[in-house]
Design an enzyme around this catalytic site. Structure first.
Site, PDB file in Angstrom:
ATOM      1  N   HIS A 189      -6.874  -6.506   1.291  1.00 37.77           N
ATOM      2  CA  HIS A 189      -5.836  -5.475   1.164  1.00 37.77           C
ATOM      3  C   HIS A 189      -4.515  -5.897   1.809  1.00 37.77           C
ATOM      4  O   HIS A 189      -3.439  -5.728   1.230  1.00 37.77           O
ATOM      5  CB  HIS A 189      -6.338  -4.170   1.794  1.00 37.77           C
ATOM      6  N   ASP A 194      -9.908  -7.273  -2.696  1.00 41.22           N
ATOM      7  CA  ASP A 194      -9.703  -5.874  -2.305  1.00 41.22           C
ATOM      8  C   ASP A 194     -10.631  -4.986  -3.135  1.00 41.22           C
ATOM      9  O   ASP A 194     -11.277  -5.441  -4.091  1.00 41.22           O
ATOM     10  CB  ASP A 194      -8.239  -5.497  -2.561  1.00 41.22           C
ATOM     11  N   SER A 202       0.832  -1.207   0.000  1.00 42.38           N
ATOM     12  CA  SER A 202       0.000   0.000   0.000  1.00 42.38           C
ATOM     13  C   SER A 202       0.872   1.265   0.000  1.00 42.38           C
ATOM     14  O   SER A 202       1.610   1.484  -0.956  1.00 42.38           O
ATOM     15  CB  SER A 202      -0.968  -0.049   1.190  1.00 42.38           C
TER      16      SER A 202
END
Length: 245
Positions: free
Chosen positions: A221, A191, A93
């Protein structure tokens, strides 16, 4: 109850080094399973704590992308200081955004990205901070009324760092063609669909001769700790093993 911020970790495993960068509002624990697995397979790994992470949301908001970028650079230099000449970087991320930026600006052996946003508005990031704040305050043992009061105050704090984060994402996306190191792009099929779109954008835009993209059917995620964790670890190891060390 006072919560102790998670510490960075360094796992000595071999002459090949990997810098591991965690996600937004999280901490190096995201990367511990991956780091341990890589160590068992003769890789040395370092995962810094990005500034403000593991602290209350009010403190996290006093830091921003410039600090996180410096943390990533410091991690790279730490590995250099330990004598590693070749360093790959893997990020989840926010950590993946920083990994791509490192691929643009530094000499890295390879770049692995997991669940990386290439399209994210500050307003959505603010929702993430509010959620993080509530969870943190619950873990501190605060009651519902106190949490509600503190969240209301939090809502009036400056969120400039989130606007800066949005700009970091946009700037990194606009300069993807500068990346020539090998790139491996991973996303979770469970996700938000925007992450698959982002993964495809990264894959299409980097100038690397060696690039791959892969979706994981059972992953949300947090891919490094989800149902596909073992497969993800094996996949990353296979990519790293193919690099020119």
């Amino acid at each position: 109850m006072k919560l102790l911020p998670p510490k960075p970790f360094y796992y000595e495993g071999g002459e090949r080094a990997v810098l591991l960068l965690h996600s937004f509002t999280s901490n190096p624990n995201d990367m511990k399973k991956l780091g341990s697995y890589l160590q068992q397979n003769q890789y040395s790994c370092y995962a810094p704590t990005l500034s403000g992470h593991g602290l209350p949301a009010e403190d996290l908001l006093t830091y921003g992308p410039a600090d996180w970028w410096q943390d990533a650079l410091n991690g790279y230099q730490l590995l250099k200081g330990k004598g590693f000449e070749h360093i790959a970087v893997a990020g989840l991320s926010l950590g993946g955004v920083l990994s791509l930026k490192m691929g643009q600006e530094l000499k890295v052996n390879g770049v692995v990205t997991l669940s990386v946003p290439m399209y994210k508005e500050a307003a959505v990031l603010k929702e993430r901070i509010i959620y993080y704040a509530k969870r943190y305050k619950q873990l501190e043992g605060k009651d519902g009324k106190q949490i509600e009061s503190e969240i209301a105050k939090l809502d009036h704090l400056p969120f400039d760092s989130l606007t800066d984060f949005e700009q970091l994402i946009n700037q990194t996306r606009d300069q993807l063609s500068r990346i020539t190191s090998p790139v491996h792009v991973l996303y979770g099929e469970l996700d938000d669909p925007s992450y698959k779109t982002s993964a495809e954008k990264i894959f299409e835009s980097v100038a690397s001769d060696q690039k791959t993209i892969k979706g994981f059917a059972n992953s949300k995620h947090l891919m490094t700790l989800g149902k596909d964790m073992n497969t993800v670890n094996q996949d990353i190891l296979a990519f790293l093993n193919e690099l020119n060390w």
